[in-house]
Scaffold this motif. Structure first.
Motif, PDB file in Angstrom:
ATOM      1  N   GLU A  95      15.491  -3.469  26.415  1.00  0.00           N
ATOM      2  CA  GLU A  95      16.927  -3.362  26.177  1.00  0.00           C
ATOM      3  C   GLU A  95      17.670  -2.988  27.447  1.00  0.00           C
ATOM      4  N   SER A  96      17.147  -2.040  28.221  1.00  0.00           N
ATOM      5  CA  SER A  96      17.844  -1.609  29.424  1.00  0.00           C
ATOM      6  C   SER A  96      17.806  -2.671  30.514  1.00  0.00           C
ATOM      7  N   ASP A  97      16.951  -3.678  30.363  1.00  0.00           N
ATOM      8  CA  ASP A  97      16.873  -4.779  31.324  1.00  0.00           C
ATOM      9  C   ASP A  97      18.028  -5.760  31.143  1.00  0.00           C
ATOM     10  N   ILE A  98      18.744  -5.659  30.020  1.00  0.00           N
ATOM     11  CA  ILE A  98      19.868  -6.553  29.738  1.00  0.00           C
ATOM     12  C   ILE A  98      21.161  -5.864  30.139  1.00  0.00           C
ATOM     13  N   ILE A  99      21.864  -6.452  31.106  1.00  0.00           N
ATOM     14  CA  ILE A  99      23.112  -5.843  31.559  1.00  0.00           C
ATOM     15  C   ILE A  99      24.308  -6.319  30.739  1.00  0.00           C
ATOM     16  N   LEU A 100      24.259  -7.588  30.289  1.00  0.00           N
ATOM     17  CA  LEU A 100      25.356  -8.124  29.479  1.00  0.00           C
ATOM     18  C   LEU A 100      24.788  -8.978  28.360  1.00  0.00           C
ATOM     19  N   ALA A 101      25.349  -8.808  27.164  1.00  0.00           N
ATOM     20  CA  ALA A 101      24.906  -9.586  26.001  1.00  0.00           C
ATOM     21  C   ALA A 101      26.113  -9.989  25.177  1.00  0.00           C
ATOM     22  N   THR A 102      26.123 -11.230  24.746  1.00  0.00           N
ATOM     23  CA  THR A 102      27.121 -11.667  23.773  1.00  0.00           C
ATOM     24  C   THR A 102      26.402 -11.980  22.468  1.00  0.00           C
ATOM     25  N   LYS A 103      27.071 -11.689  21.370  1.00  0.00           N
ATOM     26  CA  LYS A 103      26.496 -11.935  20.050  1.00  0.00           C
ATOM     27  C   LYS A 103      27.479 -12.738  19.217  1.00  0.00           C
ATOM     28  N   ALA A 104      27.094 -13.988  18.918  1.00  0.00           N
ATOM     29  CA  ALA A 104      27.903 -14.887  18.081  1.00  0.00           C
ATOM     30  C   ALA A 104      29.349 -14.939  18.554  1.00  0.00           C
TER      31      ALA A 104
END
Length: 253
Positions: A4-13
């Motif tokens: 989880e901490s490896d992801i800096i930006l995430a979009t969901k739907a």
């Protein structure tokens, strides 16, 4: 570092509609920290609209955006810039009547939402020169420090724009068509510059030049008609039948 901490930006739907037209349709992407993540697609794919959502030029119709695990969907453009997510626009956003040094110095002043402070004394502003010159040297413009921005060739103006962007010390840098309109020599120079800028930050870029994408991108997201149709390395997406039909075999942006 956990997943989880490896992801800096995430979009969901993430979606955006303009009247009855759906420009971005339920896009979910994860951008790894320290990577170069490219977004490609044919004309009308919704790439720039997606960028506008990430930088809050537009509010999404639905879906969420998370930056460093925080939901930034309700925030404004200045608020997310202060968090460290900064965009360089496709159309150059420099001050043409000012010098290279003055442009970068203004970017430093505006870091973190601070005032431009035009009222400050020349002596006070000159204290920023050493820092400004560091960013200018990083993009190879130290030989034109006092040149007026309007007098620079196109490729060097784009380098100045990148300098003003990184002077704000972004954790995540978004580049919108960084090589658009450039000749091959400027494309090569800008590609090297992007790689250098990515050494200590994450980069997301919309780019039409597939040679640049192949050279730089760790991960590529392919959008067609507002939807993600493929994602992966260049080898993976370039061999996808859907991508070949929808993008690689057509005129690019």
């Amino acid at each position: 570092m956990n997943r989880e901490s490896d992801i800096i930006l995430a979009t969901k739907a993430l979606s955006k509609s303009f009247g009855g037209f759906v420009a971005v349709n339920s896009v979910s992407i994860n951008v790894r920290r320290g990577s170069i993540h490219a977004i490609i697609g044919p004309n009308g794919a919704g790439k720039t609209t997606l960028f506008n959502l990430l930088t809050k030029v537009h509010q999404p119709t639905s879906g969420t955006i998370e930056f460093n695990g925080r939901d930034i969907t309700p925030l404004s453009s200045p608020e997310i810039a202060r968090l460290g997510l900064v965009r360089s626009f496709q159309i150059s956003a420099i001050f043409p009547a000012l010098t290279v040094l003055q442009n970068v110095r203004i970017a430093i002043q505006n870091r973190g939402g601070r005032s431009f402070d035009f009222w400050r004394s020349k002596t006070s502003l000159n204290r920023l020169n050493d820092e400004a010159e560091k960013y200018i040297a990083s993009v190879g413009l130290e030989d034109v420090l006092h040149a007026t921005a309007a007098d620079l060739p196109y490729g060097r103006r784009r380098a100045l724009e990148i300098a003003t962007t990184i002077a704000r010390e972004p954790e995540l840098l978004l580049l919108d068509e960084p090589t658009a309109g450039m000749g091959s020599e400027d494309v090569d120079r800008t590609t090297d510059l992007i790689k250098k800028c990515a050494a200590d930050r994450t980069v997301i870029m919309v780019e039409h030049n597939l040679g640049v994408v192949a050279r730089l991108a760790d991960t590529i997201t392919v959008q067609v008609r507002g939807q993600v149709v493929a994602e992966g390395s260049y080898d993976v997406v370039s061999n996808s039948p859907i991508v070949k039909q929808a993008y690689l075999g057509t005129d690019s942006e």
